[in-house]
Design an enzyme around this catalytic site. Sequence first.
Site, PDB file in Angstrom:
ATOM      1  N   ARG A  26      13.730   2.035   4.028  1.00  0.00           N
ATOM      2  CA  ARG A  26      14.159   0.683   4.418  1.00  0.00           C
ATOM      3  C   ARG A  26      14.437  -0.271   3.272  1.00  0.00           C
ATOM      4  NH1 ARG A  26       9.187   0.508   8.280  1.00  0.00           N
ATOM      5  NH2 ARG A  26       8.644   1.948   6.621  1.00  0.00           N
ATOM      6  N   ASP A  72      10.204  13.780   9.153  1.00  0.00           N
ATOM      7  CA  ASP A  72       8.880  13.160   9.177  1.00  0.00           C
ATOM      8  C   ASP A  72       7.819  14.215   9.430  1.00  0.00           C
ATOM      9  OD1 ASP A  72       7.745  10.237   9.151  1.00  0.00           O
ATOM     10  OD2 ASP A  72       6.539  11.375  10.578  1.00  0.00           O
ATOM     11  N   TYR A 149      -3.409  12.070  12.806  1.00  0.00           N
ATOM     12  CA  TYR A 149      -2.531  11.344  13.731  1.00  0.00           C
ATOM     13  C   TYR A 149      -2.656  11.901  15.152  1.00  0.00           C
ATOM     14  CZ  TYR A 149      -0.452   9.059   9.689  1.00  0.00           C
ATOM     15  OH  TYR A 149      -0.270   8.310   8.553  1.00  0.00           O
TER      16      TYR A 149
HETATM   17  O1  CP3 Z   1      12.435   9.733   1.609  1.00  0.00           O
HETATM   18  C1  CP3 Z   1      11.514  10.530   1.914  1.00  0.00           C
HETATM   19  O2  CP3 Z   1      10.433  10.584   1.304  1.00  0.00           O
HETATM   20  C2  CP3 Z   1      11.780  11.564   2.988  1.00  0.00           C
HETATM   21  C3  CP3 Z   1      11.391  11.248   4.322  1.00  0.00           C
HETATM   22  C4  CP3 Z   1       9.955  11.014   4.728  1.00  0.00           C
HETATM   23  C5  CP3 Z   1       9.603  10.063   5.731  1.00  0.00           C
HETATM   24  N1  CP3 Z   1       8.285  10.213   6.020  1.00  0.00           N
HETATM   25  C6  CP3 Z   1      10.547   9.129   6.348  1.00  0.00           C
HETATM   26  C7  CP3 Z   1      10.025   7.963   7.106  1.00  0.00           C
HETATM   27  C8  CP3 Z   1       8.773  11.674   4.365  1.00  0.00           C
HETATM   28  C9  CP3 Z   1       8.556  12.727   3.279  1.00  0.00           C
HETATM   29  C10 CP3 Z   1       7.738  11.165   5.199  1.00  0.00           C
HETATM   30  C11 CP3 Z   1       6.344  11.662   5.166  1.00  0.00           C
HETATM   31  C12 CP3 Z   1       5.328  11.008   5.987  1.00  0.00           C
HETATM   32  N2  CP3 Z   1       5.454  10.494   7.258  1.00  0.00           N
HETATM   33  C13 CP3 Z   1       3.975  10.892   5.612  1.00  0.00           C
HETATM   34  C14 CP3 Z   1       3.354  11.430   4.341  1.00  0.00           C
HETATM   35  C15 CP3 Z   1       3.678  10.625   3.151  1.00  0.00           C
HETATM   36  C16 CP3 Z   1       2.970   9.298   3.063  1.00  0.00           C
HETATM   37  O3  CP3 Z   1       3.687   8.296   3.056  1.00  0.00           O
HETATM   38  O4  CP3 Z   1       1.742   9.274   2.977  1.00  0.00           O
HETATM   39  C17 CP3 Z   1       3.296  10.242   6.663  1.00  0.00           C
HETATM   40  C18 CP3 Z   1       1.820   9.879   6.680  1.00  0.00           C
HETATM   41  C19 CP3 Z   1       4.250  10.008   7.696  1.00  0.00           C
HETATM   42  C20 CP3 Z   1       4.006   9.410   9.039  1.00  0.00           C
HETATM   43  C21 CP3 Z   1       4.769   8.171   9.241  1.00  0.00           C
HETATM   44  N3  CP3 Z   1       6.146   8.090   9.363  1.00  0.00           N
HETATM   45  C22 CP3 Z   1       4.261   6.867   9.371  1.00  0.00           C
HETATM   46  C23 CP3 Z   1       2.796   6.496   9.288  1.00  0.00           C
HETATM   47  C24 CP3 Z   1       5.356   6.010   9.560  1.00  0.00           C
HETATM   48  C25 CP3 Z   1       5.303   4.529   9.849  1.00  0.00           C
HETATM   49  C26 CP3 Z   1       4.971   3.738   8.657  1.00  0.00           C
HETATM   50  C27 CP3 Z   1       6.216   3.236   8.019  1.00  0.00           C
HETATM   51  O5  CP3 Z   1       6.381   3.386   6.796  1.00  0.00           O
HETATM   52  O6  CP3 Z   1       7.011   2.631   8.777  1.00  0.00           O
HETATM   53  C28 CP3 Z   1       6.534   6.787   9.512  1.00  0.00           C
HETATM   54  C29 CP3 Z   1       7.922   6.307   9.629  1.00  0.00           C
HETATM   55  C30 CP3 Z   1       8.894   6.708   8.570  1.00  0.00           C
HETATM   56  N4  CP3 Z   1       8.998   7.942   8.007  1.00  0.00           N
HETATM   57  C31 CP3 Z   1       9.901   5.872   8.012  1.00  0.00           C
HETATM   58  C32 CP3 Z   1      10.620   6.656   7.102  1.00  0.00           C
HETATM   59  C33 CP3 Z   1      11.829   6.252   6.298  1.00  0.00           C
HETATM   60  C34 CP3 Z   1      10.195   4.423   8.406  1.00  0.00           C
HETATM   61  C35 CP3 Z   1      10.808   4.446   9.767  1.00  0.00           C
HETATM   62  C36 CP3 Z   1      11.946   3.490   9.981  1.00  0.00           C
HETATM   63  O7  CP3 Z   1      13.035   3.644   9.398  1.00  0.00           O
HETATM   64  O8  CP3 Z   1      11.733   2.603  10.813  1.00  0.00           O
END
Ligand code: CP3
Length: 339
Positions: A26, A72, A149
């Site tokens: 984002r 994700d 989760y």
């Molecule tokens: O660019 C990258 O790194 C590749 C894509 C990627 C995403 N999530 C996209 C994402 C990767 C590798 C992840 C891993 C992920 N997802 C983890 C492990 C890494 C870490 O950050 O500790 C975890 C715990 C998740 C679970 C998850 N996904 C959560 C808790 C959330 C919500 C929190 C947030 O940041 O909004 C997500 C959503 C998410 N995953 C987004 C993105 C770009 C944001 C969603 C959006 O665009 O609204």
Amino acid sequence: MKKLLRVLNGEALDVPPIWLMRQAGRYLPEYRETRTKAGSFLELCYTPELAEEVTLQPIRRFGFDAAILFADILLVPQALGMDLWFVEGEGPRLAWPGDDQNLGALRPVDEIDETLGPIYETVRRLSGSLPDDVTLIGFAGAPWTVATYMAAGRGTPDQGPARRWIYDNPSGFSHLIDILTEATIAYLCRQIEAGAEVVKLFDSWAGALTPEAFRRFSIDPARRIVQAIAARYPSVPVIGFPRAAGVMYEEFARTTGVRGVALDQQVPLDWAREALPGVALQGNLDPMLMVVGGDALKDAAKRIVGAMAGAPHIFNLGHGITPDASPEHVEQLLQAVRN
Ligand code: CP3
């Protein structure tokens, strides 16, 4: 050989390869635009052309040395039959099929590809469209972190429900970890077949475990996953990220067989160089500096490059880049690391 692969094979480069966790996200206006077009985060994940596009955006804009598949970690529990949705401004929600925490209601592991097919298609497309010198990284959540989760149905500050499950029903919890370990092996192998050159295991909540539980639910599954991948794809390195594991990083690096270890920003690099020999180290800039920028960012980046000189090092953050980070600060970081 590509820079990232050389480092994961133990080579120390004068200028470390660099990519950032959550580099597609984002903080980039072009990401927000594609995300709006997709309609929702999950639609974005499951539409290969759009997931390919957002994976490529940070490569085009910044010229990173690696691209990480856009997906994700929670798609795996979804493929196992849990309902998954994202609440705007809050985060993920998961619900069990049928009764609460009934492992028997999950779908068999050999059916996950029915849901995850579009993800493999994104990997296939990327392996054709990425520039030749950019490494394609696939990934999965580590079983423990995914289980946190599943147990809570959402993100939690202390991973309480999963930690409690370990004590309330040890054999049930072990069974869940076994299911997730098998699913993770299958998922990562399919990503490799589709063209992923490196895979990363995100154990973002490893720091919530006691040493005993860390061995059982972080190290053991990671070792099984690494062994299964090595047996089928010996040239594909695994990067492990047992975030906030503290001194347990040492045992993780020594016993799992990972070729790279991602360090969070709390880990002192001089300690890591000594305590974690024989693996490439990735990290570990404080993500807050991507919000702050300027001299604080440049000084910290140079300190990290200096501290890792002569050792196999991949430059990265200690955790994901946040939505309030500035793309200009990413430019500043690349300048500082590469010149
Ligand atoms: O660019 C990258 O790194 C590749 C894509 C990627 C995403 N999530 C996209 C994402 C990767 C590798 C992840 C891993 C992920 N997802 C983890 C492990 C890494 C870490 O950050 O500790 C975890 C715990 C998740 C679970 C998850 N996904 C959560 C808790 C959330 C919500 C929190 C947030 O940041 O909004 C997500 C959503 C998410 N995953 C987004 C993105 C770009 C944001 C969603 C959006 O665009 O609204």
